[in-house]
Design an enzyme around this catalytic site. Structure first.
Site, PDB file in Angstrom:
ATOM      1  N   ASP A   8       0.716  -1.205  -0.023  1.00  0.00           N
ATOM      2  CA  ASP A   8      -0.031  -0.009  -0.050  1.00  0.00           C
ATOM      3  C   ASP A   8       0.828   1.274  -0.014  1.00  0.00           C
ATOM      4  OD1 ASP A   8      -3.029  -1.318   1.898  1.00  0.00           O
ATOM      5  OD2 ASP A   8      -1.559  -2.222   0.909  1.00  0.00           O
ATOM      6  N   GLU A  39      -4.259   2.086  -3.013  1.00  0.00           N
ATOM      7  CA  GLU A  39      -5.343   2.565  -2.512  1.00  0.00           C
ATOM      8  C   GLU A  39      -5.227   3.650  -1.418  1.00  0.00           C
ATOM      9  OE1 GLU A  39      -8.070   0.905  -0.072  1.00  0.00           O
ATOM     10  OE2 GLU A  39      -6.547   0.859   1.682  1.00  0.00           O
ATOM     11  N   ASN A  40      -3.976   3.939  -1.197  1.00  0.00           N
ATOM     12  CA  ASN A  40      -3.924   5.004  -0.095  1.00  0.00           C
ATOM     13  C   ASN A  40      -3.231   6.425  -0.745  1.00  0.00           C
ATOM     14  OD1 ASN A  40      -3.264   2.070   1.749  1.00  0.00           O
ATOM     15  ND2 ASN A  40      -5.050   3.655   2.733  1.00  0.00           N
ATOM     16  N   ASN A  67     -10.297  -0.766   0.276  1.00  0.00           N
ATOM     17  CA  ASN A  67     -11.512  -0.222   1.080  1.00  0.00           C
ATOM     18  C   ASN A  67     -11.476   1.247   0.684  1.00  0.00           C
ATOM     19  OD1 ASN A  67      -9.056  -0.679   2.855  1.00  0.00           O
ATOM     20  ND2 ASN A  67      -9.998   0.853   4.070  1.00  0.00           N
ATOM     21  N   HIS A  68     -10.528   1.905   0.423  1.00  0.00           N
ATOM     22  CA  HIS A  68     -10.490   3.338   0.021  1.00  0.00           C
ATOM     23  C   HIS A  68     -10.445   3.668  -1.480  1.00  0.00           C
ATOM     24  CE1 HIS A  68      -9.664   4.734   4.038  1.00  0.00           C
ATOM     25  NE2 HIS A  68      -8.626   3.872   4.149  1.00  0.00           N
ATOM     26  N   HIS A 151      -6.949  -7.879   0.067  1.00  0.00           N
ATOM     27  CA  HIS A 151      -7.203  -6.595   0.943  1.00  0.00           C
ATOM     28  C   HIS A 151      -7.883  -6.972   2.183  1.00  0.00           C
ATOM     29  CE1 HIS A 151      -5.989  -2.371   1.181  1.00  0.00           C
ATOM     30  NE2 HIS A 151      -7.121  -2.262   1.713  1.00  0.00           N
ATOM     31  N   HIS A 178      -0.613  -2.767   6.487  1.00  0.00           N
ATOM     32  CA  HIS A 178       0.496  -1.655   6.601  1.00  0.00           C
ATOM     33  C   HIS A 178       1.780  -2.363   7.286  1.00  0.00           C
ATOM     34  CE1 HIS A 178      -1.960   2.126   5.089  1.00  0.00           C
ATOM     35  NE2 HIS A 178      -2.271   0.873   4.576  1.00  0.00           N
TER      36      HIS A 178
END
Ligand code: PEP
Ligand code: MN
Length: 267
Positions: A8, A39-40, A67-68, A151, A178
């Site tokens: 990530d 995604e981050n 999820n983001h 994820h 993470h």
């Protein structure tokens, strides 16, 4: 075939770490395919087109999500572009979910599927990833390499998913927490597995974010606004998977980090 997978990418420090280290890593690893979870990338939550461009310019062939994925609405401007190799988790419910949960690419005339799946334990109540995997894998070409970015939050769901899909996919690599785990293994001599490949971003924060708000969140049990630690030193978490192109089974998987205190990979 060698697949390089990077964890990530969190905010601008994550992008900087990728731009700094990914070319070096690729020179050493010489992967046929490079996959990065993005995604981050946009301020810690979501992915905008400039982030996608920077991640692919740094050397990613495919960018996965989590999820983001939907946090920055700008994703809708490019997630359906067939020329953009960007994925979102396959198992979001409903029929008209924007974007793709998997992609088929040709790597040196070998068919490869890159699949993005998301867990449900302590996460959103999206479609069951185990059943979604059954449905997807049944319709894919069996003679192909299949890589899954899973994820998810809990180690149990990740380990269970890998053992449930063992032999049907070449690799299951976890993302989202993470924190890189040290349990790289090839299950049954078929499926490479790592519970979490870790984070690419600030080494000096907490999961890539500034420390104070996260500590206050636990101290006060009242909401705190989390911000990416944009001033931290860089770290990158990644793993390298070797796959037998004839059998599509994994031969090996190895996890690595490059941090301010651990530059051994580069020596
Ligand atoms: C880092 C986490 O989540 P995210 O990056 O999806 O906010 C987590 O919940 O451990
Ligand atoms: Mn996540």
């Amino acid at each position: 075939m060698k697949i390089l997978f990077v964890g990530d990418v969190v905010g601008s420090v994550g992008i900087k770490a990728l731009e700094t280290y990914l070319p070096e890593i690729k020179k050493k690893v010489k992967p046929q395919l490079t996959i990065v979870n993005g995604e981050n990338a946009a301020g810690g939550k979501g992915t905008k087109e400039p982030d996608y461009q920077k991640i692919t310019r740094a050397g990613a062939d495919v960018v996965t999500g989590g999820n983001h994925t939907w946090d920055k609405r700008e994703i809708l401007d490019f997630i359906d572009d067939p020329k953009k190799n960007i994925l979102r988790p396959y198992n979001f419910p409903g029929k008209n979910v924007p974007g793709r949960g998997f992609i088929e690419i040709n790597v040196n005339s070998k068919k490869v599927y890159v699949i993005n799946m998301m867990g449900t334990a302590l996460m959103r109540a999206i479609d069951n990833p185990f059943l979604a995997a059954d449905e997807l894998l049944a319709k894919l070409d069996q003679d192909a390499v299949k890589f899954v970015d899973f994820h998810a939050e809990t180690t149990s769901e990740k380990i269970a998913f890998a053992n449930y899909t063992v032999g049907r996919v070449s690799a299951v690599c976890g993302t989202h927490t993470h924190v890189q785990t040290n349990d790289a293994q090839v299950i049954n001599k078929e499926t490479a597995y790592l519970t979490d490949v870790g984070m690419t971003g600030s080494y000096d924060g907490i999961l890539g974010d500034k420390k104070e708000p996260i500590i206050n969140n636990f101290l006060t049990q009242r909401p705190n606004k989390f911000d990416v630690d944009e001033d931290g030193r860089m770290q990158i978490g990644f793993c390298v998977i070797e796959i037998n192109d004839k059998t599509n089974n994994a031969r090996s998987i190895k996890n690595y980090v490059i941090t301010p205190n651990n530059q051994t990979f580069l020596n």
